[in-house]
Scaffold this active site. Structure first.
Site, PDB file in Angstrom:
ATOM      1  N   TYR A 161       0.880  -1.438  -0.132  1.00 21.27           N
ATOM      2  CA  TYR A 161      -0.049  -0.004  -0.062  1.00 21.27           C
ATOM      3  C   TYR A 161       0.874   1.337  -0.018  1.00 21.27           C
ATOM      4  O   TYR A 161       0.669   2.182  -0.801  1.00 21.27           O
ATOM      5  CB  TYR A 161      -0.971   0.139   1.231  1.00 21.27           C
ATOM      6  N   LYS A 192       1.320   4.382  -2.858  1.00 22.54           N
ATOM      7  CA  LYS A 192       0.858   5.618  -2.799  1.00 22.54           C
ATOM      8  C   LYS A 192       1.998   6.708  -2.626  1.00 22.54           C
ATOM      9  O   LYS A 192       1.775   7.606  -3.307  1.00 22.54           O
ATOM     10  CB  LYS A 192       0.279   5.724  -1.480  1.00 22.54           C
TER      11      LYS A 192
END
EC number: 1.1.1.209
Length: 319
Positions: free
Chosen positions: A176, A180
């Site tokens: 994740y 990002k």
């Protein structure tokens, strides 16, 4: 002298506030495309902008999500099934949107679709554990953007990329955070490339919000499944009670979790409708007062504060 300086500062703040409140003239003839509308930020955004009068095209991953959204919105809103990781699906959807918007082009593209993937210590994971969040959060976002960009350029519109405070700080292991961080880089390069075309590009960095994306039950299930596959050596290093201790640590941070999803949608609204949209939006009290300021601090301070949130290992020398 001090009085005049103070007066000038107050005037500057007033003018800056007024500038941020200036809005575009008409929204009823403008089309916006939003990904990830089955639930969470995207779902609320689709409903909100439909009520405001935009022509909303809401991309959902599931038929059930699409049906539920159409039942709660006006006939002006259209849904489309979209898997952002499927290039052919993205290409066909872009052509469908082009036919729908015609010469008006696409005023707003909101890249909201995302998945957390597996959130666990790095040495628990395999390359495959990193693949899903990177495919969805990064390559899916890029794929949708590249296919929709000609329509946004035609309208001299807006691109809004939903990143995360996880794109500013590596809060947890897994795919994740890298996805990002990469979204932040793509957003910045896109913003500069689109400047000459009159296209504004904004990045929204939400803090911790209570959504399906952050479902603690699903996160725990994934972590437990990975624990079962770990080698005996790693299990000895972390200890049998590591996951439970991690959960206890997280319970102390519940005050950081934002319950009001509209905080993110308000940022989307400003980026869509302001004559002077911001380049970056921090959404949530935790993002504004802790995560984003911390991201500007020295690494030694970041490490100190973030490591205090991690559970202690049972025997890290058992290697």
């Amino acid at each position: 002298m001090l009085f005049w300086v103070l007066g000038l500062l107050i005037l500057c703040v007033f003018l800056w506030t007024c500038k941020g409140n200036l809005k575009i003239a008409d929204i009823t003839d403008k089309y916006i495309f939003i990904t990830g509308c089955d639930s969470g930020f995207g779902n609320l955004a689709a409903k909100t902008f439909d009520k405001k009068g935009f022509h909303v095209i809401a991309a959902c991953l599931t038929e059930s999500g699409s049906t539920a959204l159409k039942a709660e919105t006006s006939e002006r809103l259209h849904t489309v099934l979209l898997d952002v990781t499927n290039p052919e699906n993205v290409k066909k959807t872009a052509q469908w949107v082009k036919d729908k918007v015609g010469e008006k082009g696409l005023w707003g593209l909101i890249n909201n679709a995302g998945v957390p993937g597996v959130l666990a210590p790095t040495d628990w994971l395999t390359l495959e554990d990193y693949r899903e969040p990177v495919e969805v959060n990064l390559f899916g976002l890029i794929s949708v953007t590249l296919n929709m960009l000609p329509l946004v350029k035609k309208a001299q519109g807006r691109v809004i990329n939903v990143s995360s405070v996880g794109g500013r700080l590596a809060i947890v292991g897994g795919g994740y955070t890298p996805s990002k961080y990469a979204v932040e880089g793509f957003n910045d390069s896109l913003r500069r490339d689109m400047k000459a075309f009159g296209v504004h590009v904004s990045c929204i960095e939400p803090g911790l919000f209570k959504t399906n994306l952050a479902d603690p039950v699903k996160t725990l299930e994934k972590k437990l499944a990975i624990w079962e596959q770990l080698s005996p050596d790693i299990k000895r290093q972390y200890g049998e009670g590591y996951i439970e201790k991690s959960l206890d640590k997280l319970k102390g941070n519940t005050s950081f979790v934002n319950m009001d999803l509209s905080l993110v949608v308000e940022c989307m609204d400003h980026a869509l409708t302001s004559l002077f949209p911001k380049t970056h939006y921090a959404a949530g009290k935790d993002a504004k007062i802790f995560w984003i300021p911390l991201s500007h601090m020295p690494a030694v301070l970041q490490d100190f504060l973030l490591l205090k949130q991690k559970a202690e290992l049972a025997n890290p020398k058992a290697v």
